[in-house]
Design a protein around this motif. Structure first.
Motif, PDB file in Angstrom:
ATOM      1  N   LYS A 186       0.831  -1.206   0.000  1.00 56.68           N
ATOM      2  CA  LYS A 186       0.000   0.000   0.000  1.00 56.68           C
ATOM      3  C   LYS A 186       0.867   1.259   0.000  1.00 56.68           C
ATOM      4  N   GLU A 187       1.950   1.230   0.759  1.00 54.47           N
ATOM      5  CA  GLU A 187       2.853   2.385   0.814  1.00 54.47           C
ATOM      6  C   GLU A 187       3.497   2.632  -0.549  1.00 54.47           C
ATOM      7  N   LEU A 188       3.930   1.547  -1.201  1.00 49.56           N
ATOM      8  CA  LEU A 188       4.535   1.666  -2.528  1.00 49.56           C
ATOM      9  C   LEU A 188       3.515   2.192  -3.535  1.00 49.56           C
ATOM     10  N   ALA A 189       2.290   1.694  -3.442  1.00 48.55           N
ATOM     11  CA  ALA A 189       1.230   2.152  -4.343  1.00 48.55           C
ATOM     12  C   ALA A 189       0.971   3.645  -4.155  1.00 48.55           C
ATOM     13  N   ASN A 190       0.984   4.121  -2.928  1.00 44.08           N
ATOM     14  CA  ASN A 190       0.784   5.546  -2.662  1.00 44.08           C
ATOM     15  C   ASN A 190       1.880   6.393  -3.293  1.00 44.08           C
ATOM     16  N   ASP A 191       3.098   5.851  -3.321  1.00 42.86           N
ATOM     17  CA  ASP A 191       4.230   6.583  -3.896  1.00 42.86           C
ATOM     18  C   ASP A 191       4.212   6.578  -5.423  1.00 42.86           C
ATOM     19  N   PHE A 192       3.750   5.482  -6.026  1.00 43.13           N
ATOM     20  CA  PHE A 192       3.927   5.263  -7.462  1.00 43.13           C
ATOM     21  C   PHE A 192       2.682   5.520  -8.306  1.00 43.13           C
ATOM     22  N   LEU A 193       1.501   5.284  -7.756  1.00 40.53           N
ATOM     23  CA  LEU A 193       0.281   5.300  -8.565  1.00 40.53           C
ATOM     24  C   LEU A 193      -0.484   6.615  -8.421  1.00 40.53           C
ATOM     25  N   VAL A 194      -1.069   7.056  -9.520  1.00 42.59           N
ATOM     26  CA  VAL A 194      -1.832   8.305  -9.538  1.00 42.59           C
ATOM     27  C   VAL A 194      -3.324   7.972  -9.625  1.00 42.59           C
TER      28      VAL A 194
END
Length: 202
Positions: A186-194
């Motif tokens: 979830k943390e990675l998704a917050n950083d990478f996905l718009v």
């Protein structure tokens, strides 16, 4: 639902029929329309659910034979080769080139293959090698796929993933696929996905 309802190109539909695929799996049915609508996606899906075709079909539907346009990052050589085999089957009539890059294989041959590649499937370590040596060019990239993201995080590849992401153009479509939605994913998704569409298969 049948594949022909998903607004895919005729040559992709022909290959699907030749391979005996007429109806999408559940993940494909939900993933493909969202991907064709230019959305970033975070998807939870188990191995064997058809996730590889779920992200490959929208990519193949939209890219051209003009440089490297899709980068698929996998945690292992074995998965990278599996993805390449599927991609090869579906690029047969599309005039697109697929290249795999992973450790333990000839670097010079990979460098040559990269020059004509439109889709690259690779593991993090060897991708970093090519980035450091400037033998891979990402300026035309339209798609970034992180397959089995949870597995890559479990293997300690977070730094490599971030390095690869930073080397990609800001304007691109990103897909993250994972078997679990743990805190790291979830943390990675917050950083990478718009503004991603979340697709969670139970």
């Amino acid at each position: 639902m049948e594949f022909k309802e998903l607004k895919l190109k005729d040559n992709l539909l022909s290959t699907l029929s030749m391979q005996g695929f007429f109806a999408p799996t559940k993940i494909q049915e939900r993933f493909i329309p969202v991907a064709l609508n230019s959305k970033d996606i975070l998807a939870k899906s188990e191995t064997g659910s058809g996730k590889t075709l779920a992200y490959l079909l929208p990519i193949l539907n939209n890219i051209t034979n003009d440089g490297l346009q899709a980068l698929i990052v996998a945690p292992t050589k074995e998965l990278a080769l599996q993805i390449k085999d599927v991609a090869k089957t579906f690029t047969k009539f599309l005039n697109l080139n697929v290249c795999t890059i992973y450790g333990g294989s000839d670097f010079t041959r990979q460098r040559l293959n990269l020059k004509s590649a439109n889709i690259v499937v690779g593991t993090t370590g060897r991708l970093i090698d090519h980035l450091n040596r400037r033998t891979i060019k990402l300026h035309k990239l339209k798609y970034l796929v992180l397959d089995e993201a949870d597995e890559m995080l479990n293997m300690g590849f977070i730094s490599d993933i971030k390095t690869i992401y930073k080397a990609c153009p800001k304007i691109k479509q990103t897909f993250m696929l994972s078997a679990t939605f743990n805190d790291k994913v979830k943390e990675l998704a917050n950083d990478f996905l718009v503004n991603p569409q979340i697709i969670e298969m139970t």
